[in-house]
Every structure is written in structure tokens, then in C-alpha cells.
Design a protein around this motif. Structure first.
Motif, PDB file in Angstrom:
ATOM      1  N   THR A 107      17.079  13.697   9.873  1.00 40.80           N
ATOM      2  CA  THR A 107      18.361  14.403   9.768  1.00 40.80           C
ATOM      3  C   THR A 107      18.541  14.888   8.335  1.00 40.80           C
ATOM      4  O   THR A 107      17.747  14.577   7.458  1.00 40.80           O
ATOM      5  CB  THR A 107      19.539  13.470  10.116  1.00 40.80           C
ATOM      6  N   ASN A 108      19.620  15.653   8.122  1.00 39.83           N
ATOM      7  CA  ASN A 108      19.830  16.246   6.805  1.00 39.83           C
ATOM      8  C   ASN A 108      20.613  15.306   5.897  1.00 39.83           C
ATOM      9  O   ASN A 108      21.739  15.594   5.512  1.00 39.83           O
ATOM     10  CB  ASN A 108      20.575  17.571   6.954  1.00 39.83           C
ATOM     11  N   ILE A 109      20.012  14.193   5.558  1.00 38.60           N
ATOM     12  CA  ILE A 109      20.694  13.203   4.728  1.00 38.60           C
ATOM     13  C   ILE A 109      21.138  13.807   3.404  1.00 38.60           C
ATOM     14  O   ILE A 109      22.292  13.659   2.983  1.00 38.60           O
ATOM     15  CB  ILE A 109      19.768  11.996   4.459  1.00 38.60           C
TER      16      ILE A 109
ATOM     17  N   TYR B 288      13.758   6.544  -0.942  1.00 32.57           N
ATOM     18  CA  TYR B 288      13.160   6.510   0.394  1.00 32.57           C
ATOM     19  C   TYR B 288      11.750   7.081   0.338  1.00 32.57           C
ATOM     20  O   TYR B 288      11.522   8.144  -0.214  1.00 32.57           O
ATOM     21  CB  TYR B 288      13.989   7.339   1.389  1.00 32.57           C
TER      22      TYR B 288
ATOM     23  N   SER C 107      26.857  18.040   0.324  1.00 32.20           N
ATOM     24  CA  SER C 107      28.046  18.780   0.730  1.00 32.20           C
ATOM     25  C   SER C 107      29.301  17.929   0.537  1.00 32.20           C
ATOM     26  O   SER C 107      30.350  18.423   0.114  1.00 32.20           O
ATOM     27  CB  SER C 107      27.844  19.292   2.161  1.00 32.20           C
ATOM     28  N   ARG C 108      29.185  16.602   0.810  1.00 27.53           N
ATOM     29  CA  ARG C 108      30.302  15.699   0.555  1.00 27.53           C
ATOM     30  C   ARG C 108      30.643  15.672  -0.943  1.00 27.53           C
ATOM     31  O   ARG C 108      31.806  15.717  -1.339  1.00 27.53           O
ATOM     32  CB  ARG C 108      29.926  14.301   1.032  1.00 27.53           C
TER      33      ARG C 108
ATOM     34  N   GLU D 258      21.476  17.058   2.534  1.00 24.24           N
ATOM     35  CA  GLU D 258      22.466  18.126   2.697  1.00 24.24           C
ATOM     36  C   GLU D 258      23.858  17.547   2.934  1.00 24.24           C
ATOM     37  O   GLU D 258      24.834  17.971   2.314  1.00 24.24           O
ATOM     38  CB  GLU D 258      22.103  19.034   3.878  1.00 24.24           C
ATOM     39  N   SER D 259      23.958  16.586   3.823  1.00 23.04           N
ATOM     40  CA  SER D 259      25.265  16.022   4.147  1.00 23.04           C
ATOM     41  C   SER D 259      25.902  15.373   2.929  1.00 23.04           C
ATOM     42  O   SER D 259      27.101  15.524   2.683  1.00 23.04           O
ATOM     43  CB  SER D 259      25.137  14.980   5.261  1.00 23.04           C
ATOM     44  N   ASN D 260      25.092  14.655   2.136  1.00 27.20           N
ATOM     45  CA  ASN D 260      25.648  13.985   0.957  1.00 27.20           C
ATOM     46  C   ASN D 260      25.995  14.976  -0.148  1.00 27.20           C
ATOM     47  O   ASN D 260      27.012  14.830  -0.820  1.00 27.20           O
ATOM     48  CB  ASN D 260      24.698  12.902   0.460  1.00 27.20           C
TER      49      ASN D 260
ATOM     50  N   PRO E   5      13.185  11.505   6.548  1.00 27.52           N
ATOM     51  CA  PRO E   5      14.255  11.377   7.539  1.00 27.52           C
ATOM     52  C   PRO E   5      14.230  12.578   8.476  1.00 27.52           C
ATOM     53  O   PRO E   5      13.710  13.634   8.118  1.00 27.52           O
ATOM     54  CB  PRO E   5      15.536  11.399   6.702  1.00 27.52           C
TER      55      PRO E   5
ATOM     56  N   ASN F  87      31.525   7.000  -4.319  1.00 27.16           N
ATOM     57  CA  ASN F  87      30.767   5.820  -3.931  1.00 27.16           C
ATOM     58  C   ASN F  87      29.445   5.814  -4.698  1.00 27.16           C
ATOM     59  O   ASN F  87      29.083   6.788  -5.356  1.00 27.16           O
ATOM     60  CB  ASN F  87      30.608   5.713  -2.407  1.00 27.16           C
ATOM     61  N   ARG F  88      28.720   4.692  -4.605  1.00 23.87           N
ATOM     62  CA  ARG F  88      27.522   4.555  -5.444  1.00 23.87           C
ATOM     63  C   ARG F  88      26.508   5.664  -5.213  1.00 23.87           C
ATOM     64  O   ARG F  88      25.901   6.176  -6.136  1.00 23.87           O
ATOM     65  CB  ARG F  88      26.864   3.194  -5.190  1.00 23.87           C
ATOM     66  N   LYS F  89      26.334   6.036  -3.947  1.00 22.16           N
ATOM     67  CA  LYS F  89      25.324   7.048  -3.635  1.00 22.16           C
ATOM     68  C   LYS F  89      25.699   8.395  -4.225  1.00 22.16           C
ATOM     69  O   LYS F  89      24.892   9.060  -4.856  1.00 22.16           O
ATOM     70  CB  LYS F  89      25.148   7.164  -2.118  1.00 22.16           C
TER      71      LYS F  89
ATOM     72  N   TRP G 154      17.597   8.014  -3.598  1.00 20.20           N
ATOM     73  CA  TRP G 154      17.629   7.033  -2.513  1.00 20.20           C
ATOM     74  C   TRP G 154      16.443   6.061  -2.543  1.00 20.20           C
ATOM     75  O   TRP G 154      16.519   4.993  -1.965  1.00 20.20           O
ATOM     76  CB  TRP G 154      17.681   7.740  -1.154  1.00 20.20           C
TER      77      TRP G 154
END
Lengths: 227, 448
Positions: A189-191, A183, A197-198, A193-195, A187, A153-155, A181
Motif C-alpha cells: 500500500t502507499n504507506i 522497513y 499527505s497527512r 504517500e498517506s503519511n 509494502p 506523532n513520532r513517525k 521507517w
């Protein structure tokens, strides 16, 4: 790399100087704006860490004076205890190359200093970006490795592109939030880290795992892992 | 907000003033008419008296007798040219002794009479009857033509006066309203600019006079005072930010230089201390940001923004976060909707709310983001199927530092929803919490 640290607070200055020296860089210290301009007139520096609030000239006045020196001036990382978005914009518009709000982690400062000293030589966009056998196809938002392809995806695509452009250098979470991002807020949350890791999961599916987590602060995309 | 054009809509006021003015003019017209009528009546009476006395004039030293008067009337008839007057002499029994006019017997003195002319037209007239010593009655009748014609033109005149007065009244009020509005427009423009956060704006007084200038000057004095206070507060928060960040920076430096020499037992402690440093500053940043938003001092990049694209973008970013917290994020129907907004702030708004879902709902919760078009603008809806909030909690959690009942012990500044609401308000929109049965629905409406 030879740095100039312009900071009036002795405790913070000592911390920054220690950190730079600990990372293998040499550094001079100036406690006032005038002292900083003297140092810049006498010696050559690869980067400047500049506090915005100085007892004599403000940091922005020092920036303005430096801008008079034209292209030859070293990149500047503006340090500030003023954390609002307005202050950040002001610092960048005055000619700072990056902006870091206090309090900061030493790793963050080092990573950003690295980024701005290399930014001028860094390639522009993601057209046909490749690190080793890992390549990006911007028109399809796809990553390829060894003939296998993954659509992102784009991100995730922008994230991978940014890390590939800064291959073998530490990029911190805050840097990714800013550059991938856009931004300007923190944030809760772990924006990142989650991305990341994905993204790693998607790359592992392709048979490559080049992203390393640096303890605490950031990531490195190892070009060696893509070779 | 769209500034209204001149409030020529003093509206009702203009009509009321116009009508009042017209009524005043009407009353004045009636007075003029009555005075004119009086004057004409007076003149007729004077003429009657004069002509009556001519006929009653003594004849060779003797008071005129009925016969003399009858002779005088006959002489008048003989040589008479056109006249608006006529004379008759009636005997004491009502019989006509001289003159041609046929009228009922009038009382002595002035009276109104009706008579039929030779052309069989009924005329009105004024009569002066004088009783002669021999009992007969001498009557002079004057056709009150002037009075009659005055009454004939009256309705037309009254109508014309009323209409022109109404028009003049309306025009005068409109003009007055417009002149007032022009003067107030300066004040209004300045007030709107100030409402948008431009505290340095003042009302230009050069073109104002009288009470408008005085009012503008006193508003300007109030604004000077307000700006001083806001600036003082701004400097205070800047100084506070600086004074708080500097020791925290030192603390952080000291902690990390303690790390290499410290024993392993200290390791976790130092990391936790660093995290607490970071959360102190995060709360402080959130407060400053909230203050910036609510006082309109946020540096803003308001531009046409496609909410659909932005929502899809945020969904891509936050889907892995919700997944890592054991939940899920789905993108519902997304209508294309372009609104004027600051992309950075709307990103923060949606990320904040999705972070709320990630941290305040149990694993297994699914959140859905969608964009709808509504009459009042574009609506971004975030719905989840988590435990939701009781209705009394829904209004409470919007206030700064208030938290939902389940959030005790969780991290966070307690400012998330306040900031979200401030961001929506900053765009002139509304944020509403509703029951998604089960779960919570957040509706953010942006004006089109």
C-alpha cells in the motif's frame, strides 16, 4: 559531479550512463572489476555505481580493494540483481554507502546517488533543525512556523526531520521507507504517500506547504517555501 | 527452545531395570540359601549316621543288643559334656529304656522331631531311628541349630540383598543412562542447531564410540547430503533472481528511454508496463523471503523487543493508510510485553496484516490493534469489523497463493498471509484466524 559506472550488462550500463548524463552529470563506464580499479587509480570520481556481479572480480572484491585507498575513496552505490535482505546487508557491510536492487527506476538511482555524495557533509541529528522559518523541537515532537506550533506523532516528526535534513533534494519513497521507517520489505500500500499527505495537511494548518511531489517517485522539501 | 538437561529421565526405564536387577538378585539369594540348607541337612544326616553306627557297633563279635546300647547310652550320659546330640533307646512298646529325651515315637529312618529341653524351650531336631533285632528302637537326635539359625537370619539377609540389589540396579541404570545421554547430547545439540537453520553443523564424533559413533557418522553423511541439496537450491534461487532481474532491469531501461520519443497515447501504457515489471519482482521477492523464513536462512536480529512500543509505532504509520482507504485504525489496550523477536520482521508482519485490512475490506471498516498478556506469552490481536471470512476460507487463505473470495481482480502476490504465518512461526509462535462476529480477528502469539 563525475561518476564511474561499473556494470557488465551493456543495455543496463547504457541506460544508467544516459540517465546520469541526462541529469547533467558526467560519467565513465567500466565493464569489469579490473577496469574499474584502473579507472579509480587514474581519475577522481565523486561517486561510483557498482554492480555486484561482475565477470572477473566481484563487486564486493572491488569494494574491498577500494577500502584500501582509505578516506579518499568516493561513495559507492551498490547495484545488485540479488534482492534479499542478506545480500543488502552483505553489500553495506562490505563498505557500500547504499544499496539498490534491480530493477530500479533511474530517478531512484539519481536520488540515492545525490544522497550519498552529500551525506558526508550532512548535519547529524534533528536538534534544533530549521529550514527557513520552519523549525523542529525534538523534545516536544513539535513543528513551528511563524509562532504557530503543531504537535506531530513520532513517525510524522521523523519524516519531516528527514525531509528537512535533505531539503531541496529528491527523496524517493523507498529511501523514506528505509531511513524513516527502517522497513526492509516492499509494502503493497502507499504507506509513504498517506503519511506525507497527512504531514502536508498538518503543515498547511501552520500556513506552510513546502513539500512537493516529484512525478512518480519522490518528494522535495523546498527551502524557498519556508523562507 | 530450551534444551532439556540430561534426560536422567530415562525415568521409568531406570526403575524397571533396577527392579528387574533386584528380583534377579533376590532369586539368586534364595538359590544360595536353599543350597546352603541342603548342605547343612546333609552334614547333619552324615553325623547322625556316623554316631548311630558307633553305638550300634558289634560288641565282641556279636551285634549290639538293647542292653549293650542302653549301657553305652548310660556311659555317655555319665561322662557327657555339652553336646548337640542325644541318644535314647525305646522299647517296642514305646517305653524309654535309656536316655533322658522325651519325644513321640519316631518312624524308623530319618525324621524331623520336636522336643522340649530342660529349660522348657521347644527345639527342632533331626532324628535317625534304627530298629534293633529285638524290636526296640535306637534313636539319635541332633539339635539342628545351624539350620535354625540360618532360617532365623533369612528375612534380614533377603531384605538386605533386595535393597542393595535395588540400589545397585538403579545406580547402574542411571549410570548407563547418563553415559548414553552424554553421547546422545552431542547428537541432540547438533540436531537443535540444525533445526534453528545452521545446516553446516555436524555431530562431533571424537568422543563417541561403538554404535554411537556409527550412528553419528551416518547422520553426518545425511546432513552432508542435505546441505548439498539446500545449497544447490539456494544457488538456484540466487541465479533465478539474478537472471530474472537483469532482463527486467533492461526492460525498464528500454521502456523509460522510449518515453520521451513516444506519442502521448503510449504514456499510460508505458507506466502500466513499468508497474507490471515492479509487481513481477515484488512477487518474486515475496517468494524468496518466504523461502528464507521457512528454511531459517533469514538474517536475523533477534533481541528483546517491547511489543507495546512496536505496535503503537505501526499503528501511527498505518492509521493514515487505512484512513485513505476509507477505514479507520484504533489502538486498543496495549500491555507492556517484552518478547525475544526480530523487530524488522514483526514490523513487516503487522504492516502486511494491516495492508490486508486496508485492501480487502470495504470502506467504513474499523480495525483495532491491541496487545494482551497470556499464559503462553504475549498476544497481538488485530480485529476488524469488516465482512470477515467463512470458516472454510480461514484455513485456505493461509496457504501460499490462496486468496479470500472477495479479492479477485485485486493486486497482491497472494503471499501476504503465508509470509505473516512464516514470520510468527519463525519466532516460535502461532497465528490464528478467528471470527470477530462481525469481521476477522487475527491472533498472533509470541512465546514469552
Amino acid at each position: 559531479m563525475h561518476c564511474l559506472v561499473v556494470e557488465d550488462d551493456p543495455v543496463i550500463a547504457a541506460h544508467v550512463l544516459d540517465g546520469l548524463r541526462g541529469a547533467g552529470r558526467s560519467a565513465d563506464h567500466a565493464a569489469t572489476g579490473r577496469a574499474a580499479l584502473d579507472c579509480l587509480a587514474r581519475g577522481r570520481y565523486d561517486a561510483v555505481v557498482l554492480d555486484r556481479m561482475l565477470p572477473d572480480l566481484g563487486g564486493l572484491a572491488v569494494l574491498a580493494a577500494m577500502r584500501g585507498a582509505g578516506e579518499a575513496r568516493p561513495p559507492v552505490l551498490v547495484l545488485s540483481a540479488l534482492g534479499s535482505l542478506a545480500d543488502r546487508i552483505e553489500g553495506l557491510e562490505a563498505g557500500g554507502d547504499d544499496y539498490l536492487a534491480k530493477p530500479f527506476a533511474m530517478e531512484e538511482l539519481l536520488a540515492r546517488l545525490n544522497a550519498i555524495t552529500r551525506r558526508r557533509a550532512a548535519p547529524g541529528d534533528a536538534t534544533g533543525l530549521a529550514v527557513g522559518r520552519l523549525t523542529l523541537d525534538p523534545s516536544r515532537h513539535a513543528a513551528s512556523f511563524d509562532g504557530k506550533q503543531a504537535l506531530l506523532n513520532r513517525k510524522l516528526f521523523s519524516l519531516l526531520a528527514h525531509m528537512m535534513r535533505h531539503a531541496d533534494r529528491v527523496v524517493t519513497r523507498d529511501m523514506l521507507l528505509e531511513h524513516v521507517w527502517g522497513y526492509a520489505f516492499a509494502p503493497t500500500t502507499n504507506i509513504v504517500e498517506s503519511n506525507v499527505s497527512r504531514l502536508r495537511t498538518r503543515l498547511v494548518e501552520l500556513g506552510v506547504d513546502p513539500i512537493e511531489t516529484q512525478r512518480g517517485h519522490g518528494y522535495v522539501l523546498r527551502s524557498g517555501a519556508c523562507a | 527452545m530450551k534444551a532439556r538437561a540430561f534426560p536422567l529421565g530415562l525415568g521409568r526405564l531406570a526403575v524397571q531395570f533396577g527392579a528387574l536387577f533386584a528380583l534377579a538378585m533376590l532369586a539368586m539369594g534364595l538359590v544360595v540359601f536353599l543350597v546352603a540348607q541342603q548342605r547343612i541337612a546333609r552334614r547333619i544326616d552324615d553325623a547322625l549316621e556316623y554316631h548311630s553306627s558307633k553305638y550300634l557297633a558289634p560288641d565282641h563279635g556279636q551285634p549290639a543288643s538293647s542292653a549293650v546300647i542302653a549301657a553305652r547310652i548310660a556311659a555317655w550320659q555319665a561322662q557327657k559334656a555339652l553336646s548337640e546330640r542325644t541318644y535314647i533307646l525305646l522299647g517296642r512298646d514305646g517305653r524309654v529304656l535309656a536316655g533322658r529325651l522325651r519325644i513321640p515315637l519316631p518312624p524308623p529312618g530319618f525324621s524331623q522331631v520336636r522336643y522340649v529341653s530342660r529349660a522348657h524351650v521347644v527345639h527342632r531336631g533331626r532324628a535317625l531311628a534304627t530298629r534293633l533285632p529285638d524290636g526296640s528302637l535306637f534313636v539319635v537326635v541332633q539339635h539342628s541349630e545351624a539350620s535354625e539359625s540360618l532360617e532365623a537370619i533369612l528375612p534380614g539377609v533377603v531384605l538386605a540383598i533386595f535393597a542393595s540389589a535395588l540400589l545397585a540396579g538403579l545406580a547402574a541404570t542411571m549410570l548407563f543412562a547418563r553415559q548414553t545421554a552424554l553421547r546422545l547430547a552431542e547428537t541432540q545439540a547438533a540436531a537443535d542447531a540444525i533445526a534453528r537453520g545452521d545446516l553446516s553443523r555436524r555431530i562431533a564424533t571424537e568422543r563417541l564410540d561403538g554404535m554411537f559413533a556409527a550412528q553419528a557418522a551416518s547422520l553426518n553423511r545425511m546432513l552432508d547430503r542435505m546441505e548439498d541439496m539446500v545449497n544447490a537450491q539456494r544457488q538456484f534461487s540466487s541465479a533465478l533472481a539474478h537472471d530474472l532481474r537483469t532482463p527486467l532491469t533492461r526492460l525498464r531501461g528500454l521502456l523509460s528511454s522510449a518515453q520521451p520519443t513516444g506519442a502521448a497515447v503510449n504514456d499510460g501504457l508505458i507506466e502500466r508496463a513499468e508497474r507490471e515489471c515492479a509487481s513481477v519482482i515484488a512477487i518474486f521477492d515475496a517468494l524468496l523471503r518466504l523461502a528464507e523464513l521457512e528454511t531459517g536462512r533469514h538474517p536475523t536480529a533477534v533481541a528483546p523487543l517491547d511489543l507495546g512500543t512496536l505496535v503503537a509505532d505501526v499503528a501511527e504509520t498505518m492509521e493514515p493508510v487505512l484512513a485513505d482507504h476509507g477505514g479507520a485504525l484504533r489502538l486498543g489496550p496495549v500491555d507492556a510485553a517484552v518478547v525475544r523477536a526480530d523487530a524488522g520482521l514483526v514490523n513487516q508482519l503487522l504492516v502486511n496484516l494491516l495492508e490486508n485490512v486496508a485492501t480487502h475490506t470495504p470502506p467504513g471498516t474499523t480495525a483495532t490493534l491491541r496487545v494482551e498478556r497470556a499464559r503462553e506469552g504475549a498476544v497481538v490481536v488485530l480485529a476488524d469489523d469488516g465482512p470477515g471470512l467463512a470458516s472454510e476460507d480461514r484455513s485456505r487463505v493461509m496457504r501460499p497463493f490462496e486468496r479470500g473470495p472477495e479479492s479477485a481482480g485485486r493486486r497482491g502476490s497472494g503471499l501476504g498471509l503465508s509470509i505473516a504465518q512464516a514470520i510468527v512461526r519463525f519466532h516460535g509462535g502461532t497465528l490464528a484466524l478467528a471470527d470477530n462476529a462481525p469481521g476477522l480477528e487475527v491472533r498472533m502469539t509470541f512465546p514469552a
